[in-house]
Scaffold this motif. Structure first.
Motif, mmCIF file in Angstrom:
data_model
loop_
_atom_site.group_PDB
_atom_site.id
_atom_site.type_symbol
_atom_site.label_atom_id
_atom_site.label_comp_id
_atom_site.label_asym_id
_atom_site.label_seq_id
_atom_site.Cartn_x
_atom_site.Cartn_y
_atom_site.Cartn_z
ATOM 1 N N ASP A 97 -1.079 4.017 2.263
ATOM 2 C CA ASP A 97 -0.516 3.972 3.610
ATOM 3 C C ASP A 97 -0.506 5.426 4.094
ATOM 4 O O ASP A 97 0.282 6.232 3.617
ATOM 5 N N ILE B 284 0.897 -1.160 0.000
ATOM 6 C CA ILE B 284 0.000 0.000 0.000
ATOM 7 C C ILE B 284 0.936 1.211 0.000
ATOM 8 O O ILE B 284 1.889 1.279 0.756
ATOM 9 N N TRP C 152 4.362 0.602 10.501
ATOM 10 C CA TRP C 152 4.488 -0.655 9.751
ATOM 11 C C TRP C 152 3.555 -1.744 10.298
ATOM 12 O O TRP C 152 3.074 -2.587 9.545
ATOM 13 N N GLY D 150 7.521 3.874 -10.702
ATOM 14 C CA GLY D 150 7.907 2.765 -9.823
ATOM 15 C C GLY D 150 6.682 2.104 -9.199
ATOM 16 O O GLY D 150 6.545 0.872 -9.222
ATOM 17 N N HIS D 151 5.775 2.906 -8.662
ATOM 18 C CA HIS D 151 4.562 2.337 -8.066
ATOM 19 C C HIS D 151 3.736 1.644 -9.144
ATOM 20 O O HIS D 151 3.174 0.570 -8.934
ATOM 21 N N HIS E 157 4.262 7.414 -9.124
ATOM 22 C CA HIS E 157 5.154 7.517 -10.276
ATOM 23 C C HIS E 157 5.308 6.150 -10.935
ATOM 24 O O HIS E 157 4.607 5.186 -10.589
ATOM 25 N N TYR F 208 -3.262 -5.835 4.586
ATOM 26 C CA TYR F 208 -3.422 -7.023 3.745
ATOM 27 C C TYR F 208 -4.553 -7.931 4.234
ATOM 28 O O TYR F 208 -5.093 -8.715 3.463
ATOM 29 N N GLY G 66 8.615 -4.189 -3.599
ATOM 30 C CA GLY G 66 9.944 -3.811 -4.059
ATOM 31 C C GLY G 66 10.956 -4.288 -3.017
ATOM 32 O O GLY G 66 10.616 -4.451 -1.839
ATOM 33 N N TRP H 28 14.389 -2.547 -8.718
ATOM 34 C CA TRP H 28 13.973 -1.150 -8.885
ATOM 35 C C TRP H 28 14.152 -0.675 -10.307
ATOM 36 O O TRP H 28 15.104 -1.082 -10.999
ATOM 37 N N TRP H 29 13.318 0.259 -10.676
ATOM 38 C CA TRP H 29 13.569 1.039 -11.879
ATOM 39 C C TRP H 29 14.524 2.151 -11.504
ATOM 40 O O TRP H 29 14.287 2.900 -10.559
ATOM 41 N N THR I 154 4.808 -1.981 -9.991
ATOM 42 C CA THR I 154 4.342 -3.063 -9.116
ATOM 43 C C THR I 154 2.870 -3.368 -9.385
ATOM 44 O O THR I 154 2.463 -4.530 -9.452
ATOM 45 N N GLU J 190 13.217 -3.014 -1.293
ATOM 46 C CA GLU J 190 13.610 -2.217 -0.124
ATOM 47 C C GLU J 190 12.727 -2.466 1.089
ATOM 48 O O GLU J 190 13.077 -2.061 2.190
ATOM 49 N N ILE J 191 11.568 -3.104 0.881
ATOM 50 C CA ILE J 191 10.699 -3.316 2.049
ATOM 51 C C ILE J 191 10.571 -4.811 2.367
ATOM 52 O O ILE J 191 9.596 -5.253 2.951
ATOM 53 N N HIS K 217 10.656 -7.573 -6.120
ATOM 54 C CA HIS K 217 11.264 -7.250 -7.419
ATOM 55 C C HIS K 217 12.300 -6.137 -7.260
ATOM 56 O O HIS K 217 12.396 -5.500 -6.210
ATOM 57 N N TYR L 299 2.652 4.964 0.105
ATOM 58 C CA TYR L 299 2.646 6.152 0.956
ATOM 59 C C TYR L 299 1.970 7.305 0.239
ATOM 60 O O TYR L 299 2.148 7.478 -0.971
HETATM 61 N N1 MSP Z 1 3.937 2.254 2.434
HETATM 62 C C1 MSP Z 1 5.037 1.403 2.235
HETATM 63 C C2 MSP Z 1 4.572 -0.018 1.968
HETATM 64 C C3 MSP Z 1 3.689 -0.625 3.010
HETATM 65 S S1 MSP Z 1 3.147 -2.190 2.530
HETATM 66 C C4 MSP Z 1 2.374 -2.796 3.848
HETATM 67 C C5 MSP Z 1 5.877 1.904 1.071
HETATM 68 N N2 MSP Z 1 5.263 2.720 0.208
HETATM 69 S S2 MSP Z 1 5.937 3.397 -1.096
HETATM 70 O O1 MSP Z 1 4.999 4.375 -1.585
HETATM 71 O O2 MSP Z 1 7.235 3.866 -0.800
HETATM 72 O O3 MSP Z 1 5.968 2.282 -2.179
HETATM 73 C C6 MSP Z 1 7.056 1.446 -2.264
HETATM 74 C C7 MSP Z 1 6.801 0.430 -3.361
HETATM 75 O O4 MSP Z 1 6.563 1.075 -4.620
HETATM 76 C C8 MSP Z 1 8.029 -0.439 -3.602
HETATM 77 O O5 MSP Z 1 8.109 -1.486 -2.673
HETATM 78 C C9 MSP Z 1 7.768 -0.891 -5.008
HETATM 79 O O6 MSP Z 1 6.771 -1.849 -4.994
HETATM 80 C C10 MSP Z 1 7.231 0.384 -5.657
HETATM 81 N N3 MSP Z 1 8.315 1.234 -6.125
HETATM 82 C C11 MSP Z 1 8.572 2.511 -5.726
HETATM 83 N N4 MSP Z 1 9.647 2.979 -6.428
HETATM 84 C C12 MSP Z 1 10.085 2.039 -7.274
HETATM 85 C C13 MSP Z 1 11.081 1.985 -8.258
HETATM 86 N N5 MSP Z 1 11.873 2.980 -8.513
HETATM 87 N N6 MSP Z 1 11.187 0.836 -8.972
HETATM 88 C C14 MSP Z 1 10.351 -0.232 -8.776
HETATM 89 N N7 MSP Z 1 9.415 -0.201 -7.853
HETATM 90 C C15 MSP Z 1 9.256 0.891 -7.045
HETATM 91 O O7 MSP Z 1 7.009 1.517 0.971
#
Ligand code: MSP
Length: 665
Positions: free
Chosen positions: A53, A14, A227, A24-25, A22, A234, A259, A290-291, A28, A261-262, A288, A16
């Motif tokens: 989130d 979910i 967190w 990246g989001h 953008h 979910y 992604g 990152w872009w 996914t 990082e989490i 996965h 932020y």
């Molecule tokens: N809110 C938390 C997630 C909570 S899940 C219970 C969070 N949010 S976020 O807005 O930062 O989204 C992160 C997710 O967006 C990454 O884990 C990935 O799925 C996607 N991406 C964000 N930037 C990305 C890239 N540059 N490349 C690929 N995926 C990216 O973390």
């Protein structure tokens, strides 16, 4: 709910709300949508969850800087996410906002269960905290930078509730051991193993230093750690706190897509939180890469975000999906470049699939009068059999790649088959065979092989290219929705016949590289630097729905071209019409809009009888969310003028003939 089908529950993170969505989001969510479409074609009852989130210090601070409330701030960006998924035709089944009451109930319920089992205690903690990542850093020295994001950390001393994470170390290791595919891909699994083996510390799961969060039951001075709150979404979305049947049906999740990082939050904390509450664990966490943009992660803080809308508007949604899934190699990072996007579009989509479709269908139309070619055993040679064998092995291989979410290889394999049949057509030259009547039987066999490959790749590529393949499917002579065709094992042996192809139409017209590049860039610039003064929220959020170039003019009563572009209007042909029982004004219509026939309920019954309007060409707003009128589902809207004082509807139509499905611009 269809209990006879096997369920498949998939989630995205979910997102932020402190930054607008953008590329990246979008990546996914596109993978999740592709898996959803694939699994549905394999016969599963799939539920896809995403959401926003919305709690935490980051959002609280951003809202304050924007002189707005955290909730107003969250409302805006959350709406922007939903609008984007709609624009990109990424229909999600469950959308959870962490500010919803049902989510609060779920978080508190999960917590109470863990509390009752003795996994929570109250203690105090002092350490360095990273607000950006919303976590305490492991080495608590003042002045240390966050090891994850390299930002300064803050000294925080709090009396907190702690989760006994340390008590779950062995059980987690056992989980990774017994279920080796719990964390995928394998390289990521090793990182988590190393982290857990190095020892787990108890985790502070409450905060008192700020207010924007879910209150602790019985101790409202505390709010939940963001967190703990976010991961619980979910289970919120499938009824954890208020719909036991639904929860039992869909939980545990089949895959949490994230992604990289989490990963720690998902592969360590989340299973431990669930174990503590006695709930089942998700089956898989898939992380996965990152872009990157010029080798750096695309992120708000670096200011190098790319947005999906310009690509989708210039090249189409399918081109965006294809590029993202084809270019990112399984489990690795990928460099995003507009150059390679447009090159791939022209090479793989326009010249590859698009060209195979138009040349095959044109030849069938011209040489066979549009009749779907039949196989003839007498004419079949080794080369035909070779292509047929490749067709079958490709189907098998693609299923394996799809099953392991390895989309770049799945697409590589499908495009390998396209290249093979291109070569085959050059070898047998149907355009020469047609010149000699004695070779017509052979001609038909060659066209049969090409047709067979085309309908196979159309079906195989549908989860990735849902719109273009549906168009080709119709041109191949089918009236069904491709999504309702099966992709379960052996489907390739049981294809339903079609009889007559429809007129070929280009699905991926070639684009001029420079022009496409410039158009995408100009739209990106507009999104990045909205012309009008940014609203309060956008000052902190980078930009927001309220400050997009299109809606920026709203104050003056004008909209920008981007807003208009969101409305998809098409020429529709009314195939049938009937009155809706108990509603004087409503007619239930079936309207052909080119690539499908839609049911639309229109308030025109006072001005038109069903007989009067059947066969009329009208304007249909095709991308309206479905809604029910008097219990009848309506998928779209018919455009009519409202004339005279009593608002008599007058249908909008055309002064000359127009093809069904044509888009109004
Ligand atoms: N809110 C938390 C997630 C909570 S899940 C219970 C969070 N949010 S976020 O807005 O930062 O989204 C992160 C997710 O967006 C990454 O884990 C990935 O799925 C996607 N991406 C964000 N930037 C990305 C890239 N540059 N490349 C690929 N995926 C990216 O973390």
């Amino acid at each position: 709910m269809t209990d006879t089908k096997t369920k498949f529950y998939i989630t995205t993170p979910i997102y932020y709300v402190n930054a607008r969505p953008h590329l990246g989001h979008t990546y996914t969510t596109i993978i999740a949508d592709t898996i959803t479409r694939y699994k549905r074609m394999c016969g599963y009852d799939v539920v896809l969850l995403t959401g926003t989130d919305e709690h935490g210090q980051k959002v609280e601070r951003a809202a304050k800087a924007a002189h707005t409330t955290p909730l107003e701030f969250a409302d805006r960006i959350s709406a922007e996410y939903r609008a984007l998924w709609q624009e990109l035709d990424l229909p999600v089944d469950r959308f959870v906002r962490t500010t919803e009451p049902r989510h609060e109930r779920a978080v508190q319920m999960l917590f109470r269960k863990a509390l009752d089992q003795g996994h929570i205690y109250k203690g105090s903690y002092e350490g360095q905290y990273c607000v950006f990542d919303e976590m305490y850093v492991d080495e608590p020295l003042p002045g240390n930078l966050c090891p994850e994001c390299k930002r300064p950390t803050e000294r925080v001393r709090e009396e907190n509730y702690f989760f006994k994470l340390s008590a779950f170390q062995d059980r987690l290791l056992e989980l990774y051991e017994k279920q080796p595919d719990f964390i995928q891909p394998d390289s990521r699994r090793n990182e988590v193993l190393a982290f857990v083996r190095s020892g787990l510390r108890d985790l502070s799961i409450s905060r008192t230093s700020f207010k924007w969060g879910i209150p602790f039951p019985g101790d409202e001075k505390h709010i939940f750690y963001v967190w703990y709150d976010a991961l619980t979404s979910y289970i919120t979305g499938i009824g954890y706190a208020d719909d036991e049947l639904q929860f039992e049906r869909y939980w545990p999740a089949d895959v949490h897509l994230i992604g990289k990082e989490i990963l720690r939050f998902h592969a360590v904390y989340w299973p431990a939180f669930l174990m503590a509450a006695g709930e089942q664990l998700p089956k898989q966490i898939f992380a996965h890469g990152w872009w990157l943009f010029a080798d750096e992660k695309m992120s708000k803080s670096r200011g190098n975000m790319q947005y999906p809308q310009p690509i989708a508007r210039v090249l189409g949604v399918d081109a965006l999906r294809y590029f993202l899934l084809r270019e990112m190699v399984f489990g690795q990072d990928g460099n995003f470049s507009r150059e390679s996007l447009i090159t791939r579009y022209n090479a793989d989509l326009a010249n590859g699939l698009g060209n195979l479709a138009s040349r095959t269908l044109t030849m069938i139309e011209q040489y066979l009068g549009g009749r779907v070619p039949a196989r003839s055993a007498a004419e079949e040679n080794d080369r035909d059999r070779e292509v047929a064998a490749l067709r079958q092995t490709t189907c098998e291989e693609v299923a394996r790649f799809y099953d392991s979410y390895d989309f770049s290889r799945a697409l590589e394999s499908i495009w390998g088959l396209i290249a093979e049949v291109d070569k085959y057509l050059v070898e047998f030259q149907p355009w020469l065979l047609v010149k000699e009547q004695s070779k017509w039987a052979r001609l038909e066999m060659v066209l049969y092989t090409a047709y067979e490959v085309l309908r196979t790749v159309t079906r195989l590529a549908h989860p990735v290219l849902p719109h273009a393949t549906q168009q080709i499917w119709q041109q191949l002579g089918y009236t069904t929705r491709l999504e309702s065709e099966s992709l379960s094992p052996n489907w390739w042996n049981e294809q339903k016949p079609a009889f007559q192809v429809a007129a070929p139409q280009a699905v991926f017209p070639r684009v001029d590289k420079t022009e496409a590049f410039e158009r995408i860039e100009a739209m990106e610039d507009e999104i990045r630097n909205p012309a009008a003064t940014p609203s309060a929220a956008s000052a902190a959020a980078g930009a927001s729905a309220g400050s997009s170039p299109a809606s920026a003019g709203a104050a003056s009563g004008k909209i920008g071209i981007e807003d208009f572009a969101k409305v998809e209007m098409r020429v529709g042909l009314i195939k049938s019409a009937e009155r809706v029982a108990g509603a004087d004004k409503l007619l239930k219509l079936l309207v052909d809009i080119g690539d499908e026939v839609r049911q639309v309920v229109a308030g025109i019954a006072t001005a038109y009888t069903p007989e009067q309007i059947i066969g009329k060409k009208v304007v249909v707003v095709a991308n309206l969310a479905p809604r029910k009128l008097r219990g009848v589902e309506s998928n779209g809207m018919i455009v009519a003028a409202s004339a005279g004082p009593d608002g008599r509807p007058v249908l909008c139509t055309f002064t000359e003939d127009v093809p069904v499905g044509a888009r109004l611009k």
